[in-house]
Design an enzyme around this catalytic site. Structure first.
Site, PDB file in Angstrom:
ATOM      1  N   HIS A   1      -4.929  -1.760  -5.396  1.00 41.26           N
ATOM      2  CA  HIS A   1      -4.235  -0.573  -5.893  1.00 41.26           C
ATOM      3  C   HIS A   1      -5.274   0.472  -6.277  1.00 41.26           C
ATOM      4  O   HIS A   1      -6.083   0.250  -7.182  1.00 41.26           O
ATOM      5  CB  HIS A   1      -3.378  -0.923  -7.112  1.00 41.26           C
ATOM      6  CG  HIS A   1      -2.329  -1.958  -6.819  1.00 41.26           C
ATOM      7  ND1 HIS A   1      -1.500  -2.466  -7.770  1.00 41.26           N
ATOM      8  CD2 HIS A   1      -1.978  -2.566  -5.663  1.00 41.26           C
ATOM      9  CE1 HIS A   1      -0.677  -3.356  -7.218  1.00 41.26           C
ATOM     10  NE2 HIS A   1      -0.957  -3.433  -5.943  1.00 41.26           N
ATOM     11  N   THR A   2      -5.248   1.593  -5.584  1.00 40.41           N
ATOM     12  CA  THR A   2      -6.238   2.638  -5.839  1.00 40.41           C
ATOM     13  C   THR A   2      -5.651   3.724  -6.723  1.00 40.41           C
ATOM     14  O   THR A   2      -4.546   4.211  -6.466  1.00 40.41           O
ATOM     15  CB  THR A   2      -6.704   3.266  -4.507  1.00 40.41           C
ATOM     16  OG1 THR A   2      -7.271   2.221  -3.728  1.00 40.41           O
ATOM     17  CG2 THR A   2      -7.743   4.352  -4.724  1.00 40.41           C
TER      18      THR A   2
ATOM     19  N   ASP B   1       0.809  -1.217   0.000  1.00 40.77           N
ATOM     20  CA  ASP B   1       0.000   0.000   0.000  1.00 40.77           C
ATOM     21  C   ASP B   1       0.844   1.270   0.000  1.00 40.77           C
ATOM     22  O   ASP B   1       0.465   2.291   0.572  1.00 40.77           O
ATOM     23  CB  ASP B   1      -0.963   0.007   1.212  1.00 40.77           C
ATOM     24  CG  ASP B   1      -1.814  -1.246   1.242  1.00 40.77           C
ATOM     25  OD1 ASP B   1      -2.186  -1.723   0.164  1.00 40.77           O
ATOM     26  OD2 ASP B   1      -2.097  -1.750   2.349  1.00 40.77           O
TER      27      ASP B   1
ATOM     28  N   ALA C   1      -4.052  -8.044  -3.503  1.00 44.11           N
ATOM     29  CA  ALA C   1      -3.566  -6.679  -3.731  1.00 44.11           C
ATOM     30  C   ALA C   1      -4.746  -5.717  -3.818  1.00 44.11           C
ATOM     31  O   ALA C   1      -5.870  -6.123  -4.107  1.00 44.11           O
ATOM     32  CB  ALA C   1      -2.768  -6.622  -5.025  1.00 44.11           C
TER      33      ALA C   1
ATOM     34  N   LYS D   1       2.900  10.048  -0.413  1.00 39.86           N
ATOM     35  CA  LYS D   1       2.150  10.542   0.756  1.00 39.86           C
ATOM     36  C   LYS D   1       2.973  11.470   1.654  1.00 39.86           C
ATOM     37  O   LYS D   1       2.765  11.503   2.865  1.00 39.86           O
ATOM     38  CB  LYS D   1       1.570   9.357   1.543  1.00 39.86           C
ATOM     39  CG  LYS D   1       0.668   8.470   0.680  1.00 39.86           C
ATOM     40  CD  LYS D   1      -0.101   7.424   1.449  1.00 39.86           C
ATOM     41  CE  LYS D   1      -1.505   7.861   1.733  1.00 39.86           C
ATOM     42  NZ  LYS D   1      -2.402   6.768   2.113  1.00 39.86           N
TER      43      LYS D   1
ATOM     44  N   THR E   1      -5.640 -11.911   3.827  1.00 42.73           N
ATOM     45  CA  THR E   1      -6.791 -11.244   3.228  1.00 42.73           C
ATOM     46  C   THR E   1      -7.964 -12.216   3.046  1.00 42.73           C
ATOM     47  O   THR E   1      -9.047 -11.796   2.653  1.00 42.73           O
ATOM     48  CB  THR E   1      -6.421 -10.669   1.843  1.00 42.73           C
ATOM     49  OG1 THR E   1      -5.966 -11.756   1.026  1.00 42.73           O
ATOM     50  CG2 THR E   1      -5.330  -9.624   1.952  1.00 42.73           C
TER      51      THR E   1
ATOM     52  N   THR F   1      -9.550  -5.407   2.307  1.00 41.09           N
ATOM     53  CA  THR F   1     -10.302  -5.989   3.429  1.00 41.09           C
ATOM     54  C   THR F   1     -10.998  -4.940   4.296  1.00 41.09           C
ATOM     55  O   THR F   1     -11.711  -5.292   5.229  1.00 41.09           O
ATOM     56  CB  THR F   1      -9.356  -6.807   4.333  1.00 41.09           C
ATOM     57  OG1 THR F   1      -8.315  -5.932   4.783  1.00 41.09           O
ATOM     58  CG2 THR F   1      -8.752  -7.980   3.595  1.00 41.09           C
TER      59      THR F   1
HETATM   60  P1  GDP Z   1      -0.706   0.212  -3.596  1.00 35.60           P
HETATM   61  O1  GDP Z   1      -1.330  -1.045  -3.098  1.00 35.60           O
HETATM   62  O2  GDP Z   1       0.751   0.273  -3.386  1.00 35.60           O
HETATM   63  O3  GDP Z   1      -1.085   0.541  -5.018  1.00 35.60           O
HETATM   64  O4  GDP Z   1      -1.325   1.382  -2.695  1.00 35.60           O
HETATM   65  P2  GDP Z   1      -2.881   1.544  -2.251  1.00 35.60           P
HETATM   66  O5  GDP Z   1      -3.651   2.035  -3.420  1.00 35.60           O
HETATM   67  O6  GDP Z   1      -3.350   0.316  -1.551  1.00 35.60           O
HETATM   68  O7  GDP Z   1      -2.741   2.632  -1.108  1.00 35.60           O
HETATM   69  C1  GDP Z   1      -2.235   3.883  -1.351  1.00 35.60           C
HETATM   70  C2  GDP Z   1      -3.333   4.911  -1.024  1.00 35.60           C
HETATM   71  O8  GDP Z   1      -2.757   6.195  -0.910  1.00 35.60           O
HETATM   72  C3  GDP Z   1      -4.396   5.046  -2.097  1.00 35.60           C
HETATM   73  O9  GDP Z   1      -5.622   5.348  -1.479  1.00 35.60           O
HETATM   74  C4  GDP Z   1      -3.920   6.214  -2.943  1.00 35.60           C
HETATM   75  O10 GDP Z   1      -4.972   6.920  -3.584  1.00 35.60           O
HETATM   76  C5  GDP Z   1      -3.274   7.080  -1.885  1.00 35.60           C
HETATM   77  N1  GDP Z   1      -2.105   7.858  -2.343  1.00 35.60           N
HETATM   78  C6  GDP Z   1      -1.141   7.493  -3.224  1.00 35.60           C
HETATM   79  N2  GDP Z   1      -0.194   8.449  -3.292  1.00 35.60           N
HETATM   80  C7  GDP Z   1      -0.566   9.416  -2.442  1.00 35.60           C
HETATM   81  C8  GDP Z   1       0.044  10.655  -2.033  1.00 35.60           C
HETATM   82  O11 GDP Z   1       1.125  11.035  -2.483  1.00 35.60           O
HETATM   83  N3  GDP Z   1      -0.636  11.391  -1.093  1.00 35.60           N
HETATM   84  C9  GDP Z   1      -1.832  10.984  -0.554  1.00 35.60           C
HETATM   85  N4  GDP Z   1      -2.405  11.754   0.371  1.00 35.60           N
HETATM   86  N5  GDP Z   1      -2.413   9.824  -0.918  1.00 35.60           N
HETATM   87  C10 GDP Z   1      -1.788   9.045  -1.832  1.00 35.60           C
HETATM   88  P1  IMO Z   2      -0.787  -4.269  -2.206  1.00 40.54           P
HETATM   89  O1  IMO Z   2      -0.458  -4.764  -3.578  1.00 40.54           O
HETATM   90  C1  IMO Z   2      -0.874  -4.776   2.139  1.00 40.54           C
HETATM   91  C2  IMO Z   2      -0.719  -8.890   3.663  1.00 40.54           C
HETATM   92  C3  IMO Z   2      -1.995  -9.301   4.365  1.00 40.54           C
HETATM   93  C4  IMO Z   2      -1.430 -10.270   5.385  1.00 40.54           C
HETATM   94  C5  IMO Z   2      -0.327 -10.971   4.599  1.00 40.54           C
HETATM   95  C6  IMO Z   2      -0.722 -12.320   4.008  1.00 40.54           C
HETATM   96  O2  IMO Z   2      -2.104  -3.578  -2.130  1.00 40.54           O
HETATM   97  O3  IMO Z   2       0.327  -3.487  -1.616  1.00 40.54           O
HETATM   98  P2  IMO Z   2      -2.318 -13.045   2.029  1.00 40.54           P
HETATM   99  O4  IMO Z   2      -3.804 -12.874   1.860  1.00 40.54           O
HETATM  100  O5  IMO Z   2      -1.505 -12.501   0.911  1.00 40.54           O
HETATM  101  O6  IMO Z   2      -1.950 -14.477   2.343  1.00 40.54           O
HETATM  102  O7  IMO Z   2      -1.960 -12.205   3.359  1.00 40.54           O
HETATM  103  O8  IMO Z   2       0.033 -10.091   3.555  1.00 40.54           O
HETATM  104  N1  IMO Z   2      -0.899  -8.354   2.290  1.00 40.54           N
HETATM  105  C7  IMO Z   2      -0.910  -7.058   1.987  1.00 40.54           C
HETATM  106  N2  IMO Z   2      -0.840  -5.958   2.770  1.00 40.54           N
HETATM  107  N3  IMO Z   2      -0.933  -4.628   0.802  1.00 40.54           N
HETATM  108  C8  IMO Z   2      -0.987  -5.712   0.000  1.00 40.54           C
HETATM  109  O9  IMO Z   2      -0.978  -5.620  -1.357  1.00 40.54           O
HETATM  110  C9  IMO Z   2      -1.000  -7.005   0.587  1.00 40.54           C
HETATM  111  N4  IMO Z   2      -1.033  -8.254   0.104  1.00 40.54           N
HETATM  112  C10 IMO Z   2      -0.957  -9.078   1.144  1.00 40.54           C
HETATM  113  O10 IMO Z   2      -2.632  -8.202   4.976  1.00 40.54           O
HETATM  114  O11 IMO Z   2      -0.832  -9.573   6.431  1.00 40.54           O
HETATM  115 MG    MG Z   3      -2.752  -1.701  -1.726  1.00 41.19          MG
END
Ligand code: GDP
Ligand code: IMO
Ligand code: MG
Length: 433
Positions: free
Chosen positions: A40-41, A12, A38, A338, A134, A308
């Site tokens: 990804h937002t 994340d 995963a 961030k 998850t 989740t």
């Molecule tokens: P990923 O799994 O690595 O793609 O990341 P996620 O999407 O799970 O979580 C990152 C969150 O932070 C998302 O809600 C994004 O929209 C947000 N985000 C990404 N970059 C920035 C940033 O530079 N600043 C802020 N405030 N939010 C961000």
């Molecule tokens: P993105 O791509 C954050 C974590 C789960 C748990 C552990 C094992 O969004 O960064 P699993 O269901 O894979 O067997 O869970 O891994 N986990 C993540 N945490 N971001 C993710 O993906 C994750 N993918 C798995 O929360 O602790």
């Molecule tokens: Mg993520």
């Protein structure tokens, strides 16, 4: 030519956003590992897209998207996700998607087993802790892959005489062994098999590709490929905080094995680093802040898991961890994301070394009994107390924000190329390095 985006911490970090930003320069975006664990937002013109299984490159209409052999595919979730993004306007998404015939299938019973195992662990493990998965069946599917009893996409779509019967035999054998291991749980296998036979077998076929050749042909014709890492290095099955990890190779190694790309094609590896640290699920987290500071990071950063809905645990940036992650993945440059979340902190500590019983550790500990008990030494850097969300040039950042970035660069010896200042596509500073 291949470039790679990888998560450097516990996930994340904002990988999806960087992929979205880069994608206009690429012909193909590929996922190499993980499944719909995963999340990804991406926020484009105010519209929020949550990708779980699908590559974020689908947001770009000119981009083809690959799910490689290293991913695990839960077909019902795949189609649901596809429908959702098509309904948001990406109407041609299915024409731009290619799924490896070698990818392993996640069945509903894998997800059941995932939850049963978590229950078992929460009662029986030494510290009474489950992994906090998850629940998407990821671990059980990679387990059956490694034990050589898994079922792959090609097993499903094969239409030679006897192929379906063989699929059923494999499926029943797999289910039987899961039931033997996890108690004879109630399970409507006939209903699931019917869906696979009457719906998914036909519906999936147009997507299925020998992605090894697809990628080889693309590389031969000088196409540009961006690999979208899922999960992150500290969740890697080998290098992460085992056993509190996911079940695949989430680092640079997974790019090669999960797509069949020779390492010499990889030109750059972008490490995505959140300006602080978060973690979802259980396991040690040395810089975690179980206090007001942690709560402040959680609420300003809106740290809630996309997959989740769990609150993410929060803490300061851990440079010991980032250094370890850099050693393994060899980042050529970093995206610090961030940074805006830190705008209102007067002082910002960063973890710079670990000690145990007063003795400094000289490497990242593999043993969780050690990692769970380290004392973290912090360097406290001054905050900037200024809103950076409207800043679009590096030069215009407050001096203390620049110092924060420079401190990270110097510590891990990798340049910072992008700085995230908000969730939207436009909120990213690029810097020539
Ligand atoms: P990923 O799994 O690595 O793609 O990341 P996620 O999407 O799970 O979580 C990152 C969150 O932070 C998302 O809600 C994004 O929209 C947000 N985000 C990404 N970059 C920035 C940033 O530079 N600043 C802020 N405030 N939010 C961000
Ligand atoms: P993105 O791509 C954050 C974590 C789960 C748990 C552990 C094992 O969004 O960064 P699993 O269901 O894979 O067997 O869970 O891994 N986990 C993540 N945490 N971001 C993710 O993906 C994750 N993918 C798995 O929360 O602790
Ligand atoms: Mg993520």
């Amino acid at each position: 030519m291949v470039n790679v985006v990888l998560g450097s911490q516990w996930g994340d970090e904002g990988k999806g956003k960087l992929v979205d930003l880069l994608v206009h320069d690429y012909d193909i975006v590929a996922r190499c590992a993980g499944g719909n664990n995963a999340g990804h937002t991406i926020v484009v013109n105010g519209v929020k897209y949550d990708f779980h299984m699908l590559p974020s490159g689908l947001v770009n209409p000119n981009c083809q998207n690959v799910l490689g052999n290293g991913v695990v595919l839960h077909i019902p979730s795949f189609f649901k996700e596809l429908e959702t993004i098509e309904s948001k306007g990406l109407t041609d998404a299915s024409k731009r998607l290619f799924i490896s015939s070698r990818a392993h299938l996640v069945f509903d019973f894998h997800q059941r087993v995932d939850k049963l195992r978590e229950l078992e662990l929460s009662g029986a493990s030494k510290d009474g802790k489950n992994i906090g998965t998850t629940g998407k069946g990821i671990g059980p599917t990679y387990s059956t892959k490694a034990s050589r009893s898994g079922i792959r996409v090609h097993h499903l779509i094969n239409d030679q005489p006897g192929a379906w019967e063989e699929f059923v035999t494999r499926y029943m054998r797999l289910l039987k062994t899961r039931k033997e291991r996890y108690g004879n749980f109630d399970y409507d296998y006939e209903e699931e098999l019917n869906r696979y036979k009457n719906i998914y077998r036909q519906k999936l076929r147009p997507f299925v590709t020998d992605t090894v050749h697809f990628i080889y042909d693309a590389l031969k014709s000088n196409k540009k490929i961006l690999v979208e890492g899922a999960n992150a290095l500290m969740l890697d099955i080998d290098f992460g905080t085992y056993p509190y990890v996911t079940s695949s190779s989430t680092g640079i190694g997974g790019v090669i094995t999960g797509l069949g790309i020779p390492p010499r094609y990889i030109e750059t590896t972008y490490g995505v680093v959140k300006a602080y640290t978060t973690r979802v699920g259980e396991g040690p987290f040395p810089t975690e802040q179980l206090n007001e500071e942690g709560e402040k990071l959680q609420s300003i950063g809106v740290e809630v898991g996309v997959t989740t809905g769990r609150k993410r645990r929060c803490g300061w940036l851990d440079l010991v961890l980032l250094k370890y992650s850099t050693i393994i993945n060899g980042y050529t440059s970093l995206n610090i994301t961030k940074l805006d979340v830190l705008d209102t902190f007067k002082e910002i500590p960063v973890g710079i070394s670990y000690s145990i019983n007063g003795k400094k550790l000289d490497s990242f500990p593999e043993d969780l009994l050690v990692l769970g008990n380290v004392e973290v030494e912090y360097e406290t850097l001054p905050g900037w107390n200024e809103d950076i969300t409207k800043i679009s040039k590096y030069e215009d950042l407050p001096e203390n924000a620049k110092k924060y970035l420079k401190y990270i660069e110097d510590f891990v010896n990798v340049p910072v190329e992008w700085i995230g200042t908000g969730p939207g596509r436009e909120s990213m500073i690029h810097r020539d390095i």
